[in-house]
Scaffold this motif. Structure first.
Motif, PDB file in Angstrom:
ATOM      1  N   ARG A  19       0.849  -1.185   0.000  1.00 14.26           N
ATOM      2  CA  ARG A  19       0.000   0.000   0.000  1.00 14.26           C
ATOM      3  C   ARG A  19       0.889   1.240   0.000  1.00 14.26           C
ATOM      4  N   TYR A  79      -4.159   6.915  -1.029  1.00 14.11           N
ATOM      5  CA  TYR A  79      -3.536   5.602  -0.959  1.00 14.11           C
ATOM      6  C   TYR A  79      -3.667   4.881  -2.300  1.00 14.11           C
ATOM      7  N   GLN A  81      -3.689   0.878  -2.947  1.00 19.80           N
ATOM      8  CA  GLN A  81      -3.577  -0.507  -2.504  1.00 19.80           C
ATOM      9  C   GLN A  81      -3.316  -1.374  -3.723  1.00 19.80           C
TER      10      GLN A  81
END
Length: 117
Positions: A19, A79, A81
């Protein structure tokens, strides 16, 4: 002035996950379109995922649903992922912020992701 600081890159085996994080300084998400790019050795920089100020997301077709972009306005962080990583995902990943009002784009310093066989 917008400043972006990325983290979370590293070395991972194929099939693993990482991540990435990108902290935004100097602006807020309602003023920005956030995007992750990557650049592999010898290749052009390409867009991976994008999230609008309203939370709409868009992904490169080649990812086959393996990546997910999200944002946390309380932390001013976006973020990425990345799941089921493949050796071809090896690249330097960059966070970018485009100011909606002016169109100016700011870049982070990049974080290396290496996926081993």
């Amino acid at each position: 002035q917008v400043k972006l600081v990325e983290s979370g890159g590293g070395l991972v085996q194929a099939g693993g996950s990482l991540r990435l994080s990108c902290v935004v300084y100097g602006s807020i998400f309602s003023e920005l379109v956030m995007e992750w790019y990557r650049q592999a050795p010898g290749k052009q920089r390409e867009s991976v995922a994008r999230i609008s100020s309203g939370g709409d997301t868009h992904y490169a077709r080649s990812l086959d649903g393996r990546f997910a972009i999200s944002s946390d306005s309380a932390r001013n962080t976006v973020y990425l992922q990345m799941n089921n990583l493949k050796p071809e995902d090896t690249a330097v990943y960059y966070c970018a912020a485009r100011v909606i009002q002016t169109g100016q784009t700011y870049w982070g310093q990049g974080t290396q992701v290496t996926v081993s066989v």
